[in-house]
Write a protein that holds these residues in place. Structure first.
Motif, PDB file in Angstrom:
ATOM      1  N   UNK A 119      -9.835   9.168 -14.655  1.00  0.00           N
ATOM      2  CA  UNK A 119     -10.170   7.899 -15.329  1.00  0.00           C
ATOM      3  C   UNK A 119      -9.118   6.839 -14.976  1.00  0.00           C
ATOM      4  N   UNK A 120      -7.861   7.280 -14.999  1.00  0.00           N
ATOM      5  CA  UNK A 120      -6.759   6.359 -14.695  1.00  0.00           C
ATOM      6  C   UNK A 120      -6.936   5.790 -13.278  1.00  0.00           C
ATOM      7  N   UNK A 121      -7.331   6.648 -12.349  1.00  0.00           N
ATOM      8  CA  UNK A 121      -7.535   6.205 -10.962  1.00  0.00           C
ATOM      9  C   UNK A 121      -8.705   5.220 -10.888  1.00  0.00           C
ATOM     10  N   UNK A 122      -9.790   5.573 -11.548  1.00  0.00           N
ATOM     11  CA  UNK A 122     -10.974   4.693 -11.525  1.00  0.00           C
ATOM     12  C   UNK A 122     -10.634   3.299 -12.033  1.00  0.00           C
ATOM     13  N   UNK A 123      -9.774   3.252 -13.069  1.00  0.00           N
ATOM     14  CA  UNK A 123      -9.418   1.955 -13.671  1.00  0.00           C
ATOM     15  C   UNK A 123      -8.612   1.076 -12.724  1.00  0.00           C
ATOM     16  N   UNK A 124      -7.966   1.679 -11.741  1.00  0.00           N
ATOM     17  CA  UNK A 124      -7.129   0.874 -10.838  1.00  0.00           C
ATOM     18  C   UNK A 124      -7.944   0.140  -9.775  1.00  0.00           C
ATOM     19  N   UNK A 125      -9.117   0.673  -9.450  1.00  0.00           N
ATOM     20  CA  UNK A 125      -9.942   0.047  -8.409  1.00  0.00           C
ATOM     21  C   UNK A 125     -10.596  -1.218  -8.956  1.00  0.00           C
ATOM     22  N   UNK A 126     -10.594  -2.275  -8.160  1.00  0.00           N
ATOM     23  CA  UNK A 126     -11.288  -3.511  -8.547  1.00  0.00           C
ATOM     24  C   UNK A 126     -11.603  -4.288  -7.263  1.00  0.00           C
ATOM     25  N   UNK A 127     -12.140  -5.495  -7.397  1.00  0.00           N
ATOM     26  CA  UNK A 127     -12.599  -6.213  -6.200  1.00  0.00           C
ATOM     27  C   UNK A 127     -11.436  -6.632  -5.290  1.00  0.00           C
ATOM     28  N   UNK A 128     -10.199  -6.638  -5.840  1.00  0.00           N
ATOM     29  CA  UNK A 128      -9.055  -7.045  -4.994  1.00  0.00           C
ATOM     30  C   UNK A 128      -8.456  -5.854  -4.245  1.00  0.00           C
ATOM     31  N   UNK A 129      -8.891  -4.637  -4.605  1.00  0.00           N
ATOM     32  CA  UNK A 129      -8.295  -3.453  -3.971  1.00  0.00           C
ATOM     33  C   UNK A 129      -8.691  -3.397  -2.497  1.00  0.00           C
ATOM     34  N   UNK A 130      -7.671  -3.314  -1.639  1.00  0.00           N
ATOM     35  CA  UNK A 130      -7.962  -3.298  -0.191  1.00  0.00           C
ATOM     36  C   UNK A 130      -7.701  -1.911   0.391  1.00  0.00           C
TER      37      UNK A 130
END
Ligand code: PMP
Ligand code: GLN
Length: 457
Positions: free
Chosen positions: A199-210
């Protein structure tokens, strides 16, 4: 008359003294101004601020000064793969004078051909040596070229902690922002203990993640990621259109029954994965500083841009020797006595010995699944050592420095591999490298035994 002459002499002497003092003062002042002008204008550019401290520079100086038995720095203290040295001798003694001149910038032709051939077989996909392989100055430059070739200002990079310490500064220099997630200890056992919270990993991904950087086998924890763990990362990369950098420099150092899975072989991952390798780890010659990256041509072109204007071309004779070694080692790739796998067989004995001597000394080692580092919890000994002579903020730094100076055994403090906010997670541990001659591991055992006797006196 005599009196007048004396007065004049005195006057001239004090005038001269005054003038000299004034002159010296003026020179000092202008020098001071010049040096402060220079210091002001030429201070370290802000993007490098915070990088002044390097664990390798600091601890290498300590090792040189106190000359402990060095189980800190990660390199073998002997040559375990004679075939690479023989290959280098062959290159040095050959009549091919041109091998000592510049070679093709993105990789010496014979070397990219060998690398492409090797990984085509390993990942079961035809790799183009000209467009899908870049030969670099060590794994370091491969990482540098991938990060700088893909990061724009404000792009986010997910870094799993602990991480090989250059990842974060490389991201920062490129204008990116690091987002950290620590491996967490599931239960007290081997390095399989260390897991990512899904869950912690999923929360880190967003549209700015390259980018996300995955290191398997892992330095310093010795974790070898399982297929399901990689698949979870892969799914997130696909969902968020993210590039996965896999640092696989320890790909050949894996202890059975663990198995090294290449991220790029997972469904839909070749298109978004760049893999890093290193001759230093593959054949135990860290001083050769030759690495490589491979991946799809449309992504590799960005690395080539970085490489061509800062390195341009790697070291030709080393690349030729590496190619010869690869060609020889590839002949028995799928056999039991495969050269690439021989290091793991040699190291498992050392790994087990290291674990035993650390246990005997009263520490709690974690058995690595891969790589040549062992992490041990040293805190069972905490009440028996007085570290007050050491002033560092983190206690693993204090412990390792105290050991270097007082016990004569060199190690690395794992908190160096964590971001500022998570350094405390590394403080209870110490990192030892066990890719050392048997006689040196025995010396380590004697040092630890003697220390234990002294503690118990
Ligand atoms: N990645 C990891 C995880 C490492 O431990 C190292 C250190 N050797 C590197 C990359 C850099 O490799 P090289 O020495 O080939 O530059
Ligand atoms: N990878 C090696 C280690 O972790 C060496 C690092 C270095 O020399 N910068 O010890």
């Amino acid at each position: 008359m005599v009196v007048r002459n004396l007065l004049l002499k005195d006057f001239l002497r004090s005038f001269l003294n005054y003038s000299i003092k004034q002159c010296t003062r003026n020179i000092r002042l202008s020098l001071a101004n010049a040096s402060s002008d220079i210091d002001d204008k030429f201070k370290l550019p802000s993007r490098y601020a915070g990088s002044e401290q390097s664990i390798w520079v600091e601890y290498l100086e300590l090792f040189l000064k106190y000359k402990p038995l060095n189980l800190g720095h990660g390199f073998p203290d002997y040559c375990s793969q004679k075939l690479v040295v023989a290959a280098l001798a062959e290159v040095a003694n050959s009549d091919n004078d041109l091998i000592h001149q510049y070679t093709r910038g993105f990789g010496h032709p014979r070397t990219v051909t060998a690398i492409a051939k090797l990984y085509s077989r390993l990942i079961d996909r035809q790799i183009n040596p000209d467009t899908e392989v870049l030969v670099t100055i060590g794994g370091y430059e491969a990482l540098f070229s991938i990060i700088n070739g893909h990061i724009d200002f404000g792009d986010e990079v997910i870094i799993i902690e602990p991480y090989f310490d250059c990842y974060e500064p490389m991201v920062r220099y490129a204008g990116g922002i690091s987002r950290f997630i620590p491996l967490r200890r599931a239960n007290k056992d081997s390095s399989t203990d260390w897991v990512l919270d899904k869950k912690e990993l999923e929360c880190l991904f967003n549209s700015k993640t390259k980018i996300i950087i995955v290191n398997t086998p892992h330095n310093p924890f010795g974790k070898v990621y399982k297929k399901e763990e990689l698949a979870h990362v892969a799914d997130l990369c696909k969902k968020w259109n993210v590039l996965c950098i896999v640092d696989e420099v320890y790909e050949w150092i894996v202890y059975e029954p663990n198995e090294h899975i290449r991220m790029t072989t997972l469904p839909g991952m070749w298109e978004r994965t760049i893999t890093v390798g290193s001759i230093g780890k593959t054949f135990g010659v860290t001083g050769w500083k030759m690495g490589w990256a491979y991946g799809p041509a449309n992504l590799m072109v960005n690395l080539q841009m970085v490489h061509q204007n800062c390195i341009y071309t790697g070291v030709a004779p080393i690349q030729e020797a590496a190619a010869i070694a690869f060609e020889k080692a590839m002949t028995n790739l799928n056999q039991k006595n495969c050269v690439f796998k021989s290091t793991s067989k040699e190291l498992i004995v050392k790994r087990n010995y290291m674990a035993k001597i650390l246990c005997d000394a009263g520490m709690e080692p974690l058995i690595p699944e891969g790589g040549y580092f062992m992490i041990a919890d040293w805190t069972p000994l905490e009440s028996q050592v007085d570290l007050s002579s050491e002033k560092d903020k983190f206690k693993d730094y204090r412990f390792t420095k105290w050991m270097i100076k007082n016990v004569g055994l060199g190690a690395i403090p794992p908190s160096a591999f964590f971001s500022q906010e998570h350094k405390y997670l590394g403080e209870n541990f110490v990192r030892y490298c066990f890719f050392k001659k048997d006689e040196n591991l025995q010396k380590a055992a004697e040092i630890l035994k003697k220390w234990k006797t002294e503690r118990n006196k």
